[in-house]
Design a protein around this motif. Sequence first.
Motif, PDB file in Angstrom:
ATOM      1  N   GLY A  42       0.809  -1.208   0.000  1.00  0.00           N
ATOM      2  CA  GLY A  42       0.000   0.000   0.000  1.00  0.00           C
ATOM      3  C   GLY A  42       0.844   1.261   0.000  1.00  0.00           C
ATOM      4  O   GLY A  42       1.874   1.337   0.666  1.00  0.00           O
ATOM      5  N   ASN A  43       0.396   2.250  -0.772  1.00  0.00           N
ATOM      6  CA  ASN A  43       1.087   3.539  -0.857  1.00  0.00           C
ATOM      7  C   ASN A  43       0.082   4.688  -0.763  1.00  0.00           C
ATOM      8  O   ASN A  43       0.315   5.790  -1.224  1.00  0.00           O
ATOM      9  CB  ASN A  43       1.855   3.623  -2.183  1.00  0.00           C
ATOM     10  CG  ASN A  43       2.723   4.862  -2.296  1.00  0.00           C
ATOM     11  OD1 ASN A  43       3.528   5.135  -1.414  1.00  0.00           O
ATOM     12  ND2 ASN A  43       2.545   5.627  -3.372  1.00  0.00           N
ATOM     13  N   TRP A 151     -14.519   1.663  -5.382  1.00  0.00           N
ATOM     14  CA  TRP A 151     -13.210   1.976  -5.937  1.00  0.00           C
ATOM     15  C   TRP A 151     -12.227   0.859  -5.635  1.00  0.00           C
ATOM     16  O   TRP A 151     -12.248   0.239  -4.561  1.00  0.00           O
ATOM     17  CB  TRP A 151     -12.716   3.309  -5.388  1.00  0.00           C
ATOM     18  CG  TRP A 151     -13.691   4.426  -5.621  1.00  0.00           C
ATOM     19  CD1 TRP A 151     -14.671   4.484  -6.575  1.00  0.00           C
ATOM     20  CD2 TRP A 151     -13.806   5.639  -4.862  1.00  0.00           C
ATOM     21  NE1 TRP A 151     -15.374   5.651  -6.485  1.00  0.00           N
ATOM     22  CE2 TRP A 151     -14.878   6.393  -5.435  1.00  0.00           C
ATOM     23  CE3 TRP A 151     -13.128   6.172  -3.772  1.00  0.00           C
ATOM     24  CZ2 TRP A 151     -15.269   7.632  -4.953  1.00  0.00           C
ATOM     25  CZ3 TRP A 151     -13.511   7.415  -3.284  1.00  0.00           C
ATOM     26  CH2 TRP A 151     -14.567   8.135  -3.873  1.00  0.00           C
ATOM     27  N   PHE A 152     -11.335   0.599  -6.583  1.00  0.00           N
ATOM     28  CA  PHE A 152     -10.374  -0.487  -6.422  1.00  0.00           C
ATOM     29  C   PHE A 152      -9.064  -0.127  -7.107  1.00  0.00           C
ATOM     30  O   PHE A 152      -8.954   0.873  -7.820  1.00  0.00           O
ATOM     31  CB  PHE A 152     -10.943  -1.795  -7.003  1.00  0.00           C
ATOM     32  CG  PHE A 152     -11.074  -1.814  -8.504  1.00  0.00           C
ATOM     33  CD1 PHE A 152     -10.060  -2.333  -9.308  1.00  0.00           C
ATOM     34  CD2 PHE A 152     -12.214  -1.318  -9.137  1.00  0.00           C
ATOM     35  CE1 PHE A 152     -10.186  -2.361 -10.691  1.00  0.00           C
ATOM     36  CE2 PHE A 152     -12.354  -1.352 -10.515  1.00  0.00           C
ATOM     37  CZ  PHE A 152     -11.332  -1.861 -11.297  1.00  0.00           C
ATOM     38  N   THR A 153      -8.081  -0.965  -6.904  1.00  0.00           N
ATOM     39  CA  THR A 153      -6.814  -0.812  -7.609  1.00  0.00           C
ATOM     40  C   THR A 153      -6.298  -2.192  -7.984  1.00  0.00           C
ATOM     41  O   THR A 153      -6.780  -3.210  -7.496  1.00  0.00           O
ATOM     42  CB  THR A 153      -5.774  -0.061  -6.751  1.00  0.00           C
ATOM     43  OG1 THR A 153      -4.633   0.249  -7.570  1.00  0.00           O
ATOM     44  CG2 THR A 153      -5.317  -0.885  -5.556  1.00  0.00           C
ATOM     45  N   VAL A 176       0.384   0.849  -9.208  1.00  0.00           N
ATOM     46  CA  VAL A 176      -1.050   0.651  -9.456  1.00  0.00           C
ATOM     47  C   VAL A 176      -1.832   1.884  -9.015  1.00  0.00           C
ATOM     48  O   VAL A 176      -1.463   2.573  -8.062  1.00  0.00           O
ATOM     49  CB  VAL A 176      -1.581  -0.620  -8.754  1.00  0.00           C
ATOM     50  CG1 VAL A 176      -0.912  -1.851  -9.349  1.00  0.00           C
ATOM     51  CG2 VAL A 176      -1.360  -0.564  -7.252  1.00  0.00           C
ATOM     52  N   TYR A 177      -2.934   2.147  -9.725  1.00  0.00           N
ATOM     53  CA  TYR A 177      -3.681   3.387  -9.577  1.00  0.00           C
ATOM     54  C   TYR A 177      -5.155   3.108  -9.278  1.00  0.00           C
ATOM     55  O   TYR A 177      -5.629   1.991  -9.465  1.00  0.00           O
ATOM     56  CB  TYR A 177      -3.531   4.208 -10.867  1.00  0.00           C
ATOM     57  CG  TYR A 177      -2.108   4.611 -11.135  1.00  0.00           C
ATOM     58  CD1 TYR A 177      -1.604   5.813 -10.654  1.00  0.00           C
ATOM     59  CD2 TYR A 177      -1.240   3.774 -11.853  1.00  0.00           C
ATOM     60  CE1 TYR A 177      -0.281   6.187 -10.884  1.00  0.00           C
ATOM     61  CE2 TYR A 177       0.083   4.133 -12.084  1.00  0.00           C
ATOM     62  CZ  TYR A 177       0.554   5.340 -11.593  1.00  0.00           C
ATOM     63  OH  TYR A 177       1.863   5.689 -11.801  1.00  0.00           O
ATOM     64  N   PRO A 178      -5.889   4.125  -8.829  1.00  0.00           N
ATOM     65  CA  PRO A 178      -7.298   3.915  -8.464  1.00  0.00           C
ATOM     66  C   PRO A 178      -8.231   3.851  -9.664  1.00  0.00           C
ATOM     67  O   PRO A 178      -8.054   4.566 -10.651  1.00  0.00           O
ATOM     68  CB  PRO A 178      -7.611   5.145  -7.596  1.00  0.00           C
ATOM     69  CG  PRO A 178      -6.668   6.196  -8.075  1.00  0.00           C
ATOM     70  CD  PRO A 178      -5.408   5.480  -8.466  1.00  0.00           C
ATOM     71  N   TYR A 179      -9.242   2.965  -9.557  1.00  0.00           N
ATOM     72  CA  TYR A 179     -10.268   2.806 -10.584  1.00  0.00           C
ATOM     73  C   TYR A 179     -11.651   2.848  -9.943  1.00  0.00           C
ATOM     74  O   TYR A 179     -11.833   2.491  -8.771  1.00  0.00           O
ATOM     75  CB  TYR A 179     -10.102   1.474 -11.324  1.00  0.00           C
ATOM     76  CG  TYR A 179      -8.832   1.371 -12.118  1.00  0.00           C
ATOM     77  CD1 TYR A 179      -8.746   1.894 -13.408  1.00  0.00           C
ATOM     78  CD2 TYR A 179      -7.701   0.760 -11.578  1.00  0.00           C
ATOM     79  CE1 TYR A 179      -7.573   1.806 -14.138  1.00  0.00           C
ATOM     80  CE2 TYR A 179      -6.526   0.663 -12.300  1.00  0.00           C
ATOM     81  CZ  TYR A 179      -6.468   1.189 -13.581  1.00  0.00           C
ATOM     82  OH  TYR A 179      -5.303   1.103 -14.295  1.00  0.00           O
ATOM     83  N   ASP A 180     -12.615   3.272 -10.734  1.00  0.00           N
ATOM     84  CA  ASP A 180     -14.017   3.275 -10.335  1.00  0.00           C
ATOM     85  C   ASP A 180     -14.707   2.136 -11.069  1.00  0.00           C
ATOM     86  O   ASP A 180     -14.667   2.064 -12.304  1.00  0.00           O
ATOM     87  CB  ASP A 180     -14.650   4.621 -10.706  1.00  0.00           C
ATOM     88  CG  ASP A 180     -16.064   4.791 -10.174  1.00  0.00           C
ATOM     89  OD1 ASP A 180     -16.800   3.784 -10.130  1.00  0.00           O
ATOM     90  OD2 ASP A 180     -16.437   5.920  -9.823  1.00  0.00           O
ATOM     91  N   VAL A 218      -1.467   4.364  -5.686  1.00  0.00           N
ATOM     92  CA  VAL A 218      -1.996   4.042  -4.362  1.00  0.00           C
ATOM     93  C   VAL A 218      -1.358   2.758  -3.839  1.00  0.00           C
ATOM     94  O   VAL A 218      -1.592   2.365  -2.688  1.00  0.00           O
ATOM     95  CB  VAL A 218      -3.533   3.888  -4.381  1.00  0.00           C
ATOM     96  CG1 VAL A 218      -4.184   5.232  -4.676  1.00  0.00           C
ATOM     97  CG2 VAL A 218      -3.971   2.842  -5.395  1.00  0.00           C
ATOM     98  N   GLY A 219      -0.559   2.120  -4.664  1.00  0.00           N
ATOM     99  CA  GLY A 219       0.130   0.919  -4.237  1.00  0.00           C
ATOM    100  C   GLY A 219       1.112   0.438  -5.283  1.00  0.00           C
ATOM    101  O   GLY A 219       1.244   1.032  -6.362  1.00  0.00           O
ATOM    102  N   TYR A 220       1.813  -0.624  -4.925  1.00  0.00           N
ATOM    103  CA  TYR A 220       2.787  -1.222  -5.838  1.00  0.00           C
ATOM    104  C   TYR A 220       2.639  -2.738  -5.804  1.00  0.00           C
ATOM    105  O   TYR A 220       2.264  -3.322  -4.784  1.00  0.00           O
ATOM    106  CB  TYR A 220       4.221  -0.861  -5.432  1.00  0.00           C
ATOM    107  CG  TYR A 220       4.490   0.618  -5.363  1.00  0.00           C
ATOM    108  CD1 TYR A 220       4.672   1.373  -6.529  1.00  0.00           C
ATOM    109  CD2 TYR A 220       4.566   1.277  -4.136  1.00  0.00           C
ATOM    110  CE1 TYR A 220       4.911   2.728  -6.475  1.00  0.00           C
ATOM    111  CE2 TYR A 220       4.805   2.645  -4.072  1.00  0.00           C
ATOM    112  CZ  TYR A 220       4.976   3.364  -5.246  1.00  0.00           C
ATOM    113  OH  TYR A 220       5.205   4.712  -5.182  1.00  0.00           O
TER     114      TYR A 220
END
Length: 278
Positions: A42-43, A151-153, A176-180, A218-220
């Motif tokens: 998590g980031n 929302w997810f990633t 990795v980035y946020p998605y709706d 938002v994470g790796y």
Amino acid sequence: GLLNMMASLFSLLVSALLIAHAIGAEGEACTGFVEYTVAFQGNWTEDNHPGAWVSNAHFSPPVAVVHNEEYALYTVGEKASEGVEQVAEIGATTDLTNELQVAQGKGTVGDYDQGNALFNKGQGITTMEVSACSKFPLVSVITMIAPSPDWFTGVNAFSLCDTESGQWETSAFISVYPYDAGTDSGADFNSANDNTSPAEPVTAMGQVYGAPEDVLPVGYLIIERVSENSTMDCETLGNEGEPPDSGSSSSSHHLPFLAVAVLAVSHALLYCSFVDLL
């Protein structure tokens, strides 16, 4: 004359074999049975995402799935499956697991694994283990950004095989980035349920995290190859015992080599026959 003809024939044979080797190696599929660890880190922090972070920030148990090109965990611009909707809205994986089992029966999904939820204010790390083979060279990952409406990633269809070299990746580091998910119309992290009907396509987040091109990860995902067995392949994975596809690309890539080699040998035989007639 005879020596020149023999030299020309030898040159032709060498050239044909070299060209055939080059053709055969291009686009080579990876083979064997490979085990990977897939870690999600998590980031999502207040410093990285000012105005788009909450004190109870966390991630649901991530799921990593190995599959082929006929399966997609999610696709931006297309509607989410019920499994992805459940992950994105409440962080549960029951529906997604059922979908993966159905896909295994269809031969489009191989191995999958689930990690632990991360409750450390949007940080922390959890690790999954999956196995890949020539039939299932892609990996996808999903986890809920929580709390949130939907929302997810994650990542969709990252290739574990370097098709240029025909070698399995030893490691990879993916932002990795946020998605709706397009299934709930809530506007902020703690919005009440507001079902989107009809559902909308999956989109990259913009209304909360800022313009997608400006959003920090938002994470790796940290992917590491832990073992490789060249004598094992797809039949050892969860694909209902189906044997490796005998018509796979790894076999077809050798056809140009065989064709040119046969042509070269044919020339040699014709030449020998010609000499015998002298």
